[in-house]
Design a protein around this motif. Structure first.
Motif, PDB file in Angstrom:
ATOM      1  N   PRO A 131      28.487  42.909  37.754  1.00  0.00           N
ATOM      2  CA  PRO A 131      29.099  43.690  38.841  1.00  0.00           C
ATOM      3  C   PRO A 131      30.539  43.303  39.146  1.00  0.00           C
ATOM      4  CG  PRO A 131      27.498  42.126  39.706  1.00  0.00           C
ATOM      5  CD  PRO A 131      27.343  42.110  38.219  1.00  0.00           C
ATOM      6  N   ASP A 132      30.955  42.065  38.797  1.00  0.00           N
ATOM      7  CA  ASP A 132      32.339  41.660  39.069  1.00  0.00           C
ATOM      8  C   ASP A 132      33.270  42.002  37.905  1.00  0.00           C
ATOM      9  OD1 ASP A 132      31.304  39.900  37.257  1.00  0.00           O
ATOM     10  OD2 ASP A 132      32.057  38.084  38.254  1.00  0.00           O
ATOM     11  N   GLY A 133      32.822  42.854  37.009  1.00  0.00           N
ATOM     12  CA  GLY A 133      33.676  43.288  35.903  1.00  0.00           C
ATOM     13  C   GLY A 133      34.609  44.404  36.340  1.00  0.00           C
ATOM     14  N   VAL A 134      35.754  44.488  35.695  1.00  0.00           N
ATOM     15  CA  VAL A 134      36.742  45.525  35.981  1.00  0.00           C
ATOM     16  C   VAL A 134      37.316  46.013  34.660  1.00  0.00           C
ATOM     17  CG1 VAL A 134      38.590  43.814  36.265  1.00  0.00           C
ATOM     18  CG2 VAL A 134      38.863  46.093  37.255  1.00  0.00           C
ATOM     19  N   VAL A 135      37.563  47.302  34.563  1.00  0.00           N
ATOM     20  CA  VAL A 135      38.217  47.899  33.396  1.00  0.00           C
ATOM     21  C   VAL A 135      39.605  48.348  33.839  1.00  0.00           C
ATOM     22  CG1 VAL A 135      38.164  49.758  31.693  1.00  0.00           C
ATOM     23  CG2 VAL A 135      36.043  48.626  32.375  1.00  0.00           C
ATOM     24  N   VAL A 136      40.635  47.877  33.134  1.00  0.00           N
ATOM     25  CA  VAL A 136      42.021  48.103  33.534  1.00  0.00           C
ATOM     26  C   VAL A 136      42.677  49.110  32.603  1.00  0.00           C
ATOM     27  CG1 VAL A 136      44.216  46.978  34.086  1.00  0.00           C
ATOM     28  CG2 VAL A 136      42.075  45.706  34.328  1.00  0.00           C
ATOM     29  N   LEU A 157      43.225  45.289  51.712  1.00  0.00           N
ATOM     30  CA  LEU A 157      44.082  45.538  52.877  1.00  0.00           C
ATOM     31  C   LEU A 157      43.765  44.577  54.019  1.00  0.00           C
ATOM     32  CD1 LEU A 157      44.269  49.444  53.042  1.00  0.00           C
ATOM     33  CD2 LEU A 157      45.962  47.852  52.141  1.00  0.00           C
ATOM     34  N   SER A 158      42.545  44.067  54.061  1.00  0.00           N
ATOM     35  CA  SER A 158      42.163  43.108  55.102  1.00  0.00           C
ATOM     36  C   SER A 158      42.750  41.728  54.852  1.00  0.00           C
ATOM     37  CB  SER A 158      40.639  43.007  55.170  1.00  0.00           C
ATOM     38  OG  SER A 158      40.116  42.508  53.934  1.00  0.00           O
ATOM     39  N   GLY A 159      43.345  41.510  53.652  1.00  0.00           N
ATOM     40  CA  GLY A 159      43.867  40.207  53.286  1.00  0.00           C
ATOM     41  C   GLY A 159      42.881  39.349  52.533  1.00  0.00           C
ATOM     42  N   GLU A 160      41.647  39.798  52.383  1.00  0.00           N
ATOM     43  CA  GLU A 160      40.623  39.022  51.698  1.00  0.00           C
ATOM     44  C   GLU A 160      40.832  39.097  50.187  1.00  0.00           C
ATOM     45  OE1 GLU A 160      35.718  38.742  51.457  1.00  0.00           O
ATOM     46  OE2 GLU A 160      36.713  40.246  52.723  1.00  0.00           O
ATOM     47  N   ARG A 161      40.685  37.940  49.531  1.00  0.00           N
ATOM     48  CA  ARG A 161      40.856  37.859  48.084  1.00  0.00           C
ATOM     49  C   ARG A 161      39.508  37.975  47.375  1.00  0.00           C
ATOM     50  NH1 ARG A 161      45.429  35.167  45.476  1.00  0.00           N
ATOM     51  NH2 ARG A 161      47.181  35.140  46.931  1.00  0.00           N
ATOM     52  N   HIS A 162      39.543  38.649  46.221  1.00  0.00           N
ATOM     53  CA  HIS A 162      38.357  38.773  45.385  1.00  0.00           C
ATOM     54  C   HIS A 162      38.788  38.546  43.937  1.00  0.00           C
ATOM     55  CE1 HIS A 162      35.936  40.684  48.624  1.00  0.00           C
ATOM     56  NE2 HIS A 162      37.115  41.157  48.995  1.00  0.00           N
ATOM     57  N   THR A 163      38.016  37.806  43.207  1.00  0.00           N
ATOM     58  CA  THR A 163      38.313  37.557  41.799  1.00  0.00           C
ATOM     59  C   THR A 163      37.307  38.309  40.930  1.00  0.00           C
ATOM     60  OG1 THR A 163      39.244  35.383  42.268  1.00  0.00           O
ATOM     61  CG2 THR A 163      38.584  35.825  40.001  1.00  0.00           C
ATOM     62  N   LEU A 164      37.825  39.247  40.174  1.00  0.00           N
ATOM     63  CA  LEU A 164      37.033  39.986  39.200  1.00  0.00           C
ATOM     64  C   LEU A 164      37.418  39.497  37.801  1.00  0.00           C
ATOM     65  CD1 LEU A 164      37.443  43.574  40.696  1.00  0.00           C
ATOM     66  CD2 LEU A 164      35.738  41.847  41.273  1.00  0.00           C
ATOM     67  N   TYR A 165      36.739  40.008  36.790  1.00  0.00           N
ATOM     68  CA  TYR A 165      37.038  39.611  35.416  1.00  0.00           C
ATOM     69  C   TYR A 165      37.169  40.864  34.561  1.00  0.00           C
ATOM     70  CZ  TYR A 165      35.895  34.971  37.030  1.00  0.00           C
ATOM     71  OH  TYR A 165      35.893  33.787  37.739  1.00  0.00           O
ATOM     72  N   VAL A 166      38.212  40.860  33.738  1.00  0.00           N
ATOM     73  CA  VAL A 166      38.501  42.035  32.913  1.00  0.00           C
ATOM     74  C   VAL A 166      37.401  42.189  31.871  1.00  0.00           C
ATOM     75  CG1 VAL A 166      40.131  43.117  31.347  1.00  0.00           C
ATOM     76  CG2 VAL A 166      40.973  41.759  33.268  1.00  0.00           C
ATOM     77  N   ARG A 167      36.665  43.269  32.000  1.00  0.00           N
ATOM     78  CA  ARG A 167      35.593  43.552  31.046  1.00  0.00           C
ATOM     79  C   ARG A 167      36.088  44.450  29.917  1.00  0.00           C
ATOM     80  NH1 ARG A 167      30.334  43.413  30.079  1.00  0.00           N
ATOM     81  NH2 ARG A 167      29.327  45.232  29.142  1.00  0.00           N
ATOM     82  N   LEU A 189      32.662  49.189  39.584  1.00  0.00           N
ATOM     83  CA  LEU A 189      31.430  49.859  39.989  1.00  0.00           C
ATOM     84  C   LEU A 189      31.466  50.184  41.481  1.00  0.00           C
ATOM     85  CD1 LEU A 189      28.895  47.624  38.040  1.00  0.00           C
ATOM     86  CD2 LEU A 189      29.451  50.028  37.545  1.00  0.00           C
ATOM     87  N   PRO A 190      30.784  51.246  41.929  1.00  0.00           N
ATOM     88  CA  PRO A 190      30.789  51.595  43.363  1.00  0.00           C
ATOM     89  C   PRO A 190      30.339  50.448  44.259  1.00  0.00           C
ATOM     90  CG  PRO A 190      29.895  53.397  42.069  1.00  0.00           C
ATOM     91  CD  PRO A 190      30.082  52.254  41.123  1.00  0.00           C
ATOM     92  N   VAL A 191      29.334  49.653  43.820  1.00  0.00           N
ATOM     93  CA  VAL A 191      28.844  48.560  44.649  1.00  0.00           C
ATOM     94  C   VAL A 191      29.917  47.511  44.860  1.00  0.00           C
ATOM     95  CG1 VAL A 191      27.884  47.324  42.651  1.00  0.00           C
ATOM     96  CG2 VAL A 191      26.949  46.905  44.935  1.00  0.00           C
ATOM     97  N   MET A 192      30.762  47.282  43.853  1.00  0.00           N
ATOM     98  CA  MET A 192      31.833  46.303  43.998  1.00  0.00           C
ATOM     99  C   MET A 192      32.938  46.823  44.908  1.00  0.00           C
ATOM    100  SD  MET A 192      33.215  43.439  43.563  1.00  0.00           S
ATOM    101  CE  MET A 192      31.913  42.739  42.546  1.00  0.00           C
ATOM    102  N   LEU A 193      33.254  48.120  44.816  1.00  0.00           N
ATOM    103  CA  LEU A 193      34.278  48.668  45.704  1.00  0.00           C
ATOM    104  C   LEU A 193      33.806  48.618  47.155  1.00  0.00           C
ATOM    105  CD1 LEU A 193      37.064  49.951  45.861  1.00  0.00           C
ATOM    106  CD2 LEU A 193      35.994  52.194  45.639  1.00  0.00           C
ATOM    107  N   ASP A 194      32.511  48.866  47.385  1.00  0.00           N
ATOM    108  CA  ASP A 194      31.981  48.761  48.749  1.00  0.00           C
ATOM    109  C   ASP A 194      32.113  47.336  49.282  1.00  0.00           C
ATOM    110  OD1 ASP A 194      31.329  51.419  48.750  1.00  0.00           O
ATOM    111  OD2 ASP A 194      29.244  51.117  48.134  1.00  0.00           O
ATOM    112  N   ARG A 195      31.996  46.360  48.405  1.00  0.00           N
ATOM    113  CA  ARG A 195      32.119  44.967  48.828  1.00  0.00           C
ATOM    114  C   ARG A 195      33.586  44.613  49.109  1.00  0.00           C
ATOM    115  NH1 ARG A 195      29.742  40.918  44.576  1.00  0.00           N
ATOM    116  NH2 ARG A 195      28.017  42.412  44.865  1.00  0.00           N
ATOM    117  N   ILE A 196      34.501  45.133  48.281  1.00  0.00           N
ATOM    118  CA  ILE A 196      35.924  44.807  48.451  1.00  0.00           C
ATOM    119  C   ILE A 196      36.514  45.539  49.645  1.00  0.00           C
ATOM    120  CG2 ILE A 196      38.200  45.033  47.364  1.00  0.00           C
ATOM    121  CD1 ILE A 196      36.772  44.685  44.663  1.00  0.00           C
TER     122      ILE A 196
END
Length: 755
Positions: A131-136, A157-167, A189-196
């Motif tokens: 779920p923490d994968g990202v396609v760039v 936008l809240s200032g919170e940092r999240h570390t994903l990994y390029v899949r 994934l939608p679930v990851m965007l909801d978390r971010i």
């Protein structure tokens, strides 16, 4: 069979006797063909990336960005075949290697959609198991130097940092290439965007429409605009994406095409001069061939084969070189065979046509061996008479007379030198324009050397830090927003920067700068898009809020194809301008942007995001290499013309050498006579070409600027010193080349014979 063998031997013997001029002819034609193939490939490649990506991704023709999920009735609009999305998208900042870049995270399903699905070029697509994968998107990944498996740190936008990994890294036809098209694009994934970004009000919805008829995109956009009303944030069509992808290659391709077409004319003229000169020098040989039984057609065919073979060999070498270079730079599939083959065929026809007329004239040689035809006599040119009147030395008077004994070849020689020199002057003008961009970025809208984003700090604190630096001359708060143009049903960029009291120093080339609320300046591309002129009022929509401004000036605008409207920050509604997104920093003369950036980062404990402005000239630096290569090719063409003129002059006056020596002229004076005859044609051709180039160079550059949306007013002629050096080098090189055969002829022992 015996005739063919005899003709073959004669061609081989003649080519061995003039290896140098033959090699120059081949190289000149090869260089021009290579330039033309490169131009065609780059111009075609300007649209091919979009075409290829659009076909591979089954792309959408219209993209709509809305505040909420769009109504299902979008699918009922006439002409809409399929819908992509809607996909939720949220703005974030990517922190990577000390830099921060704006990006849009788009929620996509693990199963690729049927319409507008990205094509993975490296790695894999999104997977629920990671779920923490990202396609760039590929251009964004290239700008950040990302690889599969690399960490991808984002700041919400809240200032919170999240570390994903390029899949994976994927190609997409959804938007143009980064950084010309911002923000960068990444898929999660939608679930990851909801978390971010859990707050739906901070995101937007993206919907793609695939149409039955791509040409109906404007009409469909208009209907969607009416249907969505204030919910529509921005919209664009496949045309804007295609234009964004082709910008840099289009300029380079246009330059190469201009040089290539004019160079082809010059090369054809050089071939015609060379063939005509050889025919004049071979009249005795041709007459002998006729007396041996060769027909007119056979003699003409021999000449056509000999001189045409040199041109066709150059065409083949140039085609191979151009194809190879483009395949190495852009990939084997980037070189479309159809236009290249058409270009090769057309160039071959030009080459054969150029040598066809001299060959036909050679075939009409009478079958009676005679002495070589003497040059016209019995009169002096006006220039020779003037040389006598001012009592020039005898060697110079004789050389002045010899220059124009054959007026048509003399004109063709001078014209053959003028065309390359004209193009060299234009090339130097392009170089001077790039130098002006580099040394005076404020003239292309880059008065600010640094852009500061608040990052972790409050905007007011960020501004105080920027204003407190000793090398900062001015700080301009700014915000970039997208606005809808109702009449066009598409989005344009609105740059709000500075204010009525302290406007940003845009380079206004027509009209004036904005001085109060409700005034704006625009790029040429925007004026063309809206059909507006200076003094007109235009109405746009920014986030549902009307923006009515009066255009008071036109600026040089290198971004977004010139489709940018620039206003003061106080012209925007408060909801769109407070707080500012960034601060543009204008530095004092002599200040180093890197040092200022380092101090600001240190003073803010790395809390600020400070980026150095990108000069438009940096993207076009490859043009300098191209100009050098094309000047070399044009010099070869001029040299080929010059050798033809020297050979013809020596042939016409070979018997005069003994007479001149008998009259008391020293070898040095004889040499001066021969060089003067050629040198006058050189000076005439170089001077005319330089004057013609100077008269059109700024107009051509401004025309390119106007058609590309940047706007007229950017063209610069070559500096006087540069032009003087170019003329001196051209004339000096030409005289040095003419000096070699003249020196050899002056030292030769030529017996006096009757004519």
């Amino acid at each position: 069979m015996s005739t063919a063998m005899a003709g073959s031997r004669w061609i081989k013997a003649d080519l061995r006797a003039r290896k140098g001029p033959a090699a120059l002819t081949v190289l000149a034609v090869a260089g021009i063909v290579a330039a033309l193939i490169t131009a065609v490939t780059l111009l075609e490649d300007g649209t091919n990336p979009w075409r290829t990506l659009f076909a591979q991704t089954d792309g959408a023709h219209v993209w709509l960005y809305t505040k909420d999920g769009p109504p299902a009735s979008l699918g009922g609009i006439d002409g809409v075949a399929e819908i992509a999305g809607p996909y939720r998208s949220a703005p974030v900042t990517v922190a990577h290697d000390g830099r921060r870049d704006p990006a849009a995270l788009r929620a996509m399903p693990a199963t690729p959609a049927k319409v507008a699905h990205p094509v993975v070029s490296e790695g894999g697509w999104l997977d629920p198991a990671q779920p923490d994968g990202v396609v760039v998107e590929r251009s964004f990944a290239a700008a950040l130097d990302l690889r599969v498996g690399a960490p991808f740190t984002i700041i919400a936008l809240s200032g919170e940092r999240h570390t994903l990994y390029v899949r994976g890294i994927a190609d997409s036809a959804d938007q143009g290439f980064y950084p010309e098209w911002t923000p960068g694009l990444a898929y999660v994934l939608p679930v990851m965007l909801d978390r971010i970004e859990p707050i739906r009000g901070r995101s937007e919805w993206v919907t793609g429409l695939r149409l039955d008829d791509p040409e109906a995109s404007q009409v469909v956009s208009q209907r969607a605009f009416v249907l969505l009303e204030d919910d529509l944030q921005r919209a664009y069509t496949w045309r804007e994406v295609r234009e964004a992808m082709e910008l840099d290659n289009r300029l380079l391709g246009t330059l190469l095409a201009l040089f290539g077409v004019v160079g082809l004319v010059a090369a054809a003229l050089a071939l015609a001069n060379a063939a005509g000169g050889r025919v004049l020098g071979q009249l005795r040989d041709l007459a002998t061939l006729k007396s041996m039984g060769f027909t007119k057609g056979q003699v003409a065919l021999l000449l056509l084969v000999e001189h045409g073979a040199l041109g066709l060999l150059g065409v083949a070498l140039g085609a191979a070189a151009g194809w190879g270079v483009m395949a190495a730079l852009l990939g084997p599939t980037s070189v479309a065979p159809t236009p290249v083959l058409a270009l090769v065929g057309g160039t071959a026809l030009v080459v054969l046509a150029a040598v066809g007329l001299p060959a036909w004239r050679g075939g009409r040689t009478p079958p009676i061996p005679a002495a070589p035809a003497a040059p016209p006599r019995g009169h002096l040119s006006r220039l020779a008479r003037l040389a006598l009147l001012v009592r020039l030395p005898p060697a110079l008077v004789l050389g002045t007379r010899d220059a124009f004994t054959r007026r048509v070849p003399a004109f063709l020689t001078a014209f053959g030198l003028a065309v390359p020199m004209m193009m060299i002057t234009i090339g130097l003008g392009v170089w001077a324009t790039l130098d002006n961009f580099k040394s005076h970025p404020e003239q292309v809208g880059q008065a600010a050397a640094l852009y500061v984003r608040p990052g972790k700090l409050q905007p007011a604190a960020a501004r105080r830090l920027a204003e407190g630096d000793q090398d900062v001359a001015a700080v301009y708060p700014g915000t970039d927003v997208n606005a809808l143009a109702p009449g066009e049903a598409r989005s344009v960029r609105v740059r709000a920067i500075g204010g009525s009291a302290l406007p940003y120093p845009f380079p206004v080339v027509a009209g004036r700068l904005y001085a109060r609320q409700g005034e704006a300046v625009a790029g040429q591309g925007l004026l063309d898009l809206l059909g507006a002129r200076i003094g007109d009022r235009v109405r746009l929509t920014v986030g549902g809020t009307p923006l009515i401004v009066r255009i008071v000036g036109r600026t040089v605008e290198p971004d977004q194809d010139g489709e940018v409207l620039s206003v003061g920050l106080d012209t925007l509604a408060a909801k769109d301008s407070v707080p500012p997104e960034y601060y543009a920093l204008s530095l004092k003369p002599g200040a180093d942007p890197s040092e200022v950036r380092g101090r600001l980062l240190a003073g803010s404990a790395e809390s600020l995001d400070v980026q150095v402005a990108v000069n438009p000239a940096d993207r076009l630096s490859v043009i300098r290499v191209v100009i050098v290569a094309l000047i070399a090719v044009l010099a070869l063409i001029g040299l080929a013309n010059l050798l033809t003129a020297s050979a013809l002059g020596l042939r016409d006056h070979a018997l005069d050498l003994a007479v001149l020596k008998a009259m008391g002229l020293t070898p040095r004076q004889v040499m001066a006579t021969l060089v003067t005859g050629t040198g006058l044609l050189v000076v005439l051709g170089v001077g005319a070409g330089t004057a013609a180039g100077m008269s059109v160079v700024t107009g051509l550059i401004d025309l390119q600027g106007h058609t590309s949306g940047v706007g007229a007013g950017i063209g610069r002629p070559p500096a006087p010193l540069t032009l003087t050096v170019a003329v001196v080098v051209a004339v000096g090189t030409a005289l040095a080349v003419a000096l070699i055969p003249a020196r050899r002829a002056a030292r030769a022992q030529v017996p006096v014979t009757s004519r």
